[in-house]
Design a protein around this motif. Structure first.
Motif, PDB file in Angstrom:
ATOM      1  N   THR A   1       5.676   4.311 -12.701  1.00 25.59           N
ATOM      2  CA  THR A   1       4.975   4.519 -11.438  1.00 25.59           C
ATOM      3  C   THR A   1       4.659   3.177 -10.801  1.00 25.59           C
ATOM      4  N   VAL A   2       4.945   3.082  -9.518  1.00 26.15           N
ATOM      5  CA  VAL A   2       4.604   1.904  -8.718  1.00 26.15           C
ATOM      6  C   VAL A   2       3.985   2.411  -7.433  1.00 26.15           C
ATOM      7  N   PHE A   3       2.831   1.835  -7.059  1.00 22.37           N
ATOM      8  CA  PHE A   3       2.323   2.143  -5.733  1.00 22.37           C
ATOM      9  C   PHE A   3       2.056   0.855  -4.993  1.00 22.37           C
ATOM     10  N   SER A   4       2.289   0.932  -3.697  1.00 19.41           N
ATOM     11  CA  SER A   4       2.185  -0.252  -2.860  1.00 19.41           C
ATOM     12  C   SER A   4       1.432   0.105  -1.580  1.00 19.41           C
ATOM     13  N   PHE A   5       0.672  -0.847  -1.070  1.00 20.25           N
ATOM     14  CA  PHE A   5      -0.145  -0.635   0.113  1.00 20.25           C
ATOM     15  C   PHE A   5      -0.064  -1.875   0.977  1.00 20.25           C
ATOM     16  N   CYS A   6       0.098  -1.687   2.285  1.00 18.38           N
ATOM     17  CA  CYS A   6       0.038  -2.809   3.214  1.00 18.38           C
ATOM     18  C   CYS A   6      -0.803  -2.404   4.414  1.00 18.38           C
ATOM     19  N   VAL A   7      -1.424  -3.395   5.003  1.00 17.02           N
ATOM     20  CA  VAL A   7      -2.242  -3.171   6.184  1.00 17.02           C
ATOM     21  C   VAL A   7      -2.038  -4.343   7.117  1.00 17.02           C
ATOM     22  N   PRO A   8      -1.806  -4.140   8.410  1.00 15.85           N
ATOM     23  CA  PRO A   8      -1.737  -2.851   9.081  1.00 15.85           C
ATOM     24  C   PRO A   8      -0.417  -2.156   8.782  1.00 15.85           C
ATOM     25  N   SER A   9      -0.298  -0.925   9.275  1.00 16.85           N
ATOM     26  CA  SER A   9       0.916  -0.151   9.098  1.00 16.85           C
ATOM     27  C   SER A   9       2.102  -0.927   9.662  1.00 16.85           C
TER      28      SER A   9
END
Length: 184
Positions: free
Chosen positions: A134-142
């Motif tokens: 499992t890998v999760f990634s988040f960036c901001v802004p879209s």
């Protein structure tokens, strides 16, 4: 309730996991042009089913967070009256969110923070279980629209199976007798 900088992080697990957790840093609320107050690190659950972010009574006590008001929080089975507090949230890789109103609530799963859609909805959040990890990634802004259906459809249009090969839909039929059949 805006991010203090444009950033991203990725969390990796060496197996397929059903709960997305990780360490976050919680600060009493502060303005970005001031020296940050003392903070603490806590275990967090990233929960796309949670409308708003939550902190445990332990976080409120340890950081001596002032009350900013009362609120009612919807939980499984009903509603719970509680208090609101203002915090800054530091996610991995220095992804920071300032002035986030959070509810104080005991979290049955054992974490001290729930990162909800009030934060996750400000950017792009993706989860993969590729290769059994499992890998999760988040960036901001879209950054862009992620549309797996369109990506797969475009690939299938560019790379149709051989007419006598099995159809990509999983029907077990040959492509020419299934999705490759011309409809007049």
């Amino acid at each position: 309730m805006t991010p203090l900088q444009n950033m991203a992080f990725t969390a990796r697990f060496s197996a397929r996991v059903l709960r997305l957790t990780g360490e976050v840093e919680i600060f009493p609320a502060f303005s970005p042009d001031t020296i940050p107050p003392p903070s603490r690190k806590y275990q967090a659950l990233y929960d796309t089913g949670a409308t708003h972010s939550v902190i445990s009574p332990k976080v409120v006590q340890e950081l001596n967070l002032p009350l900013i008001g009362a609120r009612t929080v919807g939980v499984a089975g009903g509603f719970v009256p509680t208090t609101s507090h203002l915090v800054n949230v530091g996610l991995p890789n220095r992804v920071m969110f300032g002035m986030i109103p959070v509810a104080k609530l005991a979290i049955p799963s054992g974490e001290d923070v729930i990162i909800g859609m009030d934060i996750l909805g400000m950017g792009d959040f993706a989860v993969t279980h590729y290769g059994g990890n499992t890998v999760f990634s988040f960036c901001v802004p879209s950054r862009k629209c992620i549309d797996f259906a369109e990506e797969i459809n475009a690939f299938n249009r560019a790379h149709p199976p051989a007419k006598n090969g099995l159809c990509h839909c999983g029907s077990g039929k040959k492509y020419k007798s299934c999705h490759g059949r011309r409809h007049f």
